[in-house]
Design a protein around this motif. Sequence first.
Motif, PDB file in Angstrom:
ATOM      1  N   TYR A 297       0.795  -1.220   0.000  1.00  0.00           N
ATOM      2  CA  TYR A 297       0.000   0.000   0.000  1.00  0.00           C
ATOM      3  C   TYR A 297       0.834   1.280   0.000  1.00  0.00           C
ATOM      4  CZ  TYR A 297      -3.532  -3.424   1.037  1.00  0.00           C
ATOM      5  OH  TYR A 297      -4.341  -4.530   0.984  1.00  0.00           O
ATOM      6  N   CYS A 298       2.153   1.138   0.107  1.00  0.00           N
ATOM      7  CA  CYS A 298       3.020   2.313   0.052  1.00  0.00           C
ATOM      8  C   CYS A 298       4.464   1.883  -0.178  1.00  0.00           C
ATOM      9  CB  CYS A 298       2.913   3.124   1.341  1.00  0.00           C
ATOM     10  SG  CYS A 298       3.781   4.716   1.280  1.00  0.00           S
ATOM     11  N   ASP A 299       5.015   2.305  -1.283  1.00  0.00           N
ATOM     12  CA  ASP A 299       6.413   2.040  -1.616  1.00  0.00           C
ATOM     13  C   ASP A 299       7.317   2.687  -0.561  1.00  0.00           C
ATOM     14  OD1 ASP A 299       8.902   3.407  -3.219  1.00  0.00           O
ATOM     15  OD2 ASP A 299       8.453   1.378  -3.951  1.00  0.00           O
ATOM     16  N   ILE A 300       8.398   2.028  -0.222  1.00  0.00           N
ATOM     17  CA  ILE A 300       9.306   2.537   0.821  1.00  0.00           C
ATOM     18  C   ILE A 300       9.871   3.914   0.462  1.00  0.00           C
ATOM     19  CG2 ILE A 300      11.371   1.365  -0.063  1.00  0.00           C
ATOM     20  CD1 ILE A 300      10.499   1.762   3.672  1.00  0.00           C
ATOM     21  N   ASN A 301      10.131   4.158  -0.827  1.00  0.00           N
ATOM     22  CA  ASN A 301      10.648   5.470  -1.220  1.00  0.00           C
ATOM     23  C   ASN A 301       9.594   6.558  -1.036  1.00  0.00           C
ATOM     24  OD1 ASN A 301      13.212   4.489  -1.947  1.00  0.00           O
ATOM     25  ND2 ASN A 301      12.438   3.869  -3.945  1.00  0.00           N
ATOM     26  N   ARG A 302       8.351   6.216  -1.295  1.00  0.00           N
ATOM     27  CA  ARG A 302       7.258   7.171  -1.073  1.00  0.00           C
ATOM     28  C   ARG A 302       7.104   7.439   0.424  1.00  0.00           C
ATOM     29  NH1 ARG A 302       4.103  11.428  -2.780  1.00  0.00           N
ATOM     30  NH2 ARG A 302       1.901  10.969  -2.493  1.00  0.00           N
ATOM     31  N   ALA A 303       7.185   6.399   1.226  1.00  0.00           N
ATOM     32  CA  ALA A 303       7.100   6.565   2.680  1.00  0.00           C
ATOM     33  C   ALA A 303       8.236   7.453   3.187  1.00  0.00           C
ATOM     34  CB  ALA A 303       7.135   5.210   3.373  1.00  0.00           C
ATOM     35  N   SER A 304       9.413   7.259   2.652  1.00  0.00           N
ATOM     36  CA  SER A 304      10.554   8.101   3.015  1.00  0.00           C
ATOM     37  C   SER A 304      10.308   9.560   2.616  1.00  0.00           C
ATOM     38  CB  SER A 304      11.824   7.568   2.352  1.00  0.00           C
ATOM     39  OG  SER A 304      12.918   8.388   2.645  1.00  0.00           O
ATOM     40  N   SER A 305       9.685   9.762   1.457  1.00  0.00           N
ATOM     41  CA  SER A 305       9.336  11.122   1.017  1.00  0.00           C
ATOM     42  C   SER A 305       8.316  11.754   1.957  1.00  0.00           C
ATOM     43  CB  SER A 305       8.760  11.109  -0.404  1.00  0.00           C
ATOM     44  OG  SER A 305       9.732  10.686  -1.326  1.00  0.00           O
ATOM     45  N   PHE A 306       7.337  10.958   2.403  1.00  0.00           N
ATOM     46  CA  PHE A 306       6.380  11.459   3.389  1.00  0.00           C
ATOM     47  C   PHE A 306       7.124  11.923   4.639  1.00  0.00           C
ATOM     48  CE2 PHE A 306       2.766   8.419   1.868  1.00  0.00           C
ATOM     49  CZ  PHE A 306       2.324   9.347   0.939  1.00  0.00           C
ATOM     50  N   ALA A 307       7.988  11.066   5.147  1.00  0.00           N
ATOM     51  CA  ALA A 307       8.723  11.394   6.376  1.00  0.00           C
ATOM     52  C   ALA A 307       9.515  12.686   6.215  1.00  0.00           C
ATOM     53  CB  ALA A 307       9.646  10.245   6.763  1.00  0.00           C
ATOM     54  N   GLU A 308      10.182  12.824   5.096  1.00  0.00           N
ATOM     55  CA  GLU A 308      10.968  14.036   4.857  1.00  0.00           C
ATOM     56  C   GLU A 308      10.067  15.270   4.809  1.00  0.00           C
ATOM     57  OE1 GLU A 308      14.022  15.913   1.566  1.00  0.00           O
ATOM     58  OE2 GLU A 308      13.702  13.746   1.608  1.00  0.00           O
ATOM     59  N   ALA A 309       8.970  15.187   4.076  1.00  0.00           N
ATOM     60  CA  ALA A 309       8.053  16.328   3.947  1.00  0.00           C
ATOM     61  C   ALA A 309       7.395  16.671   5.280  1.00  0.00           C
ATOM     62  CB  ALA A 309       6.984  16.026   2.895  1.00  0.00           C
ATOM     63  N   TRP A 310       7.037  15.657   6.055  1.00  0.00           N
ATOM     64  CA  TRP A 310       6.328  15.884   7.313  1.00  0.00           C
ATOM     65  C   TRP A 310       7.257  16.209   8.473  1.00  0.00           C
ATOM     66  CZ3 TRP A 310       3.143  10.753   6.635  1.00  0.00           C
ATOM     67  CH2 TRP A 310       2.257  10.907   5.560  1.00  0.00           C
ATOM     68  N   GLY A 311       8.578  16.083   8.252  1.00  0.00           N
ATOM     69  CA  GLY A 311       9.533  16.328   9.328  1.00  0.00           C
ATOM     70  C   GLY A 311       9.568  15.190  10.333  1.00  0.00           C
ATOM     71  N   SER A 312       9.220  13.998   9.873  1.00  0.00           N
ATOM     72  CA  SER A 312       9.144  12.820  10.753  1.00  0.00           C
ATOM     73  C   SER A 312      10.480  12.096  10.817  1.00  0.00           C
ATOM     74  CB  SER A 312       8.108  11.823  10.227  1.00  0.00           C
ATOM     75  OG  SER A 312       6.840  12.408  10.082  1.00  0.00           O
ATOM     76  N   GLU A 313      10.783  11.558  11.983  1.00  0.00           N
ATOM     77  CA  GLU A 313      11.881  10.606  12.090  1.00  0.00           C
ATOM     78  C   GLU A 313      11.443   9.379  11.308  1.00  0.00           C
ATOM     79  OE1 GLU A 313      13.954   7.788  15.489  1.00  0.00           O
ATOM     80  OE2 GLU A 313      12.837   9.572  16.140  1.00  0.00           O
TER      81      GLU A 313
END
Length: 187
Positions: A133-149
């Motif tokens: 349901y979510c590619d790891i690279n997309r998840a990493s992009s979410f984290a970067e955009a959201w300021g998430s660890e």
Amino acid sequence: MRISDTDILIVPGLGNSPPEHWQSRWQAKLSTARRVMQDDWQQPRREAWVNRLVEDVQASSRPAIIIAHSIGVITTVFAAEQIRGHVIGAMLVAPSDWDKPDLIPGYDLDFTPIPMTALPFPSLLVASQNDAYCDINRASSFAEAWGSEFVDAGDAGHINVESGHGPWPEGLLRLASFLSKLKLGTQ
């Protein structure tokens, strides 16, 4: 920080989390945890889900910590500005990428486009290398955009019952580590 100093809000994904899901198990173990209940778990609508989360956060008597899974993560991101100042942290697990056409055939959900702006509270995003349901690279992009660890959980599927994550003790350790970094009054 002690869990007893906070309200833990469990934000499940599509279909809710069954009793054997780690979210349900954590809710039973964490004394201040409660589930954000939705009127329709099978056909979520962004406005309804976001409004319910905002209501539950605002009804909290203590600073809130969100523990979200799948579309619950996306709901949290859409609600972020409305819950600013009430939420002191969020653990975001296995986000689902609703920007991906036909993520789940037969579902026409209004959770797009997914916001790509920094969250107004600290967050931890846990994602899997092989989540359908979510590619790891997309998840990493979410984290970067959201300021998430960002935490790469390896080959963990969608981090749900079907992928073998009932109790998910590694997740509890991640939560404890994340909570140890939070401070009351810090948004």
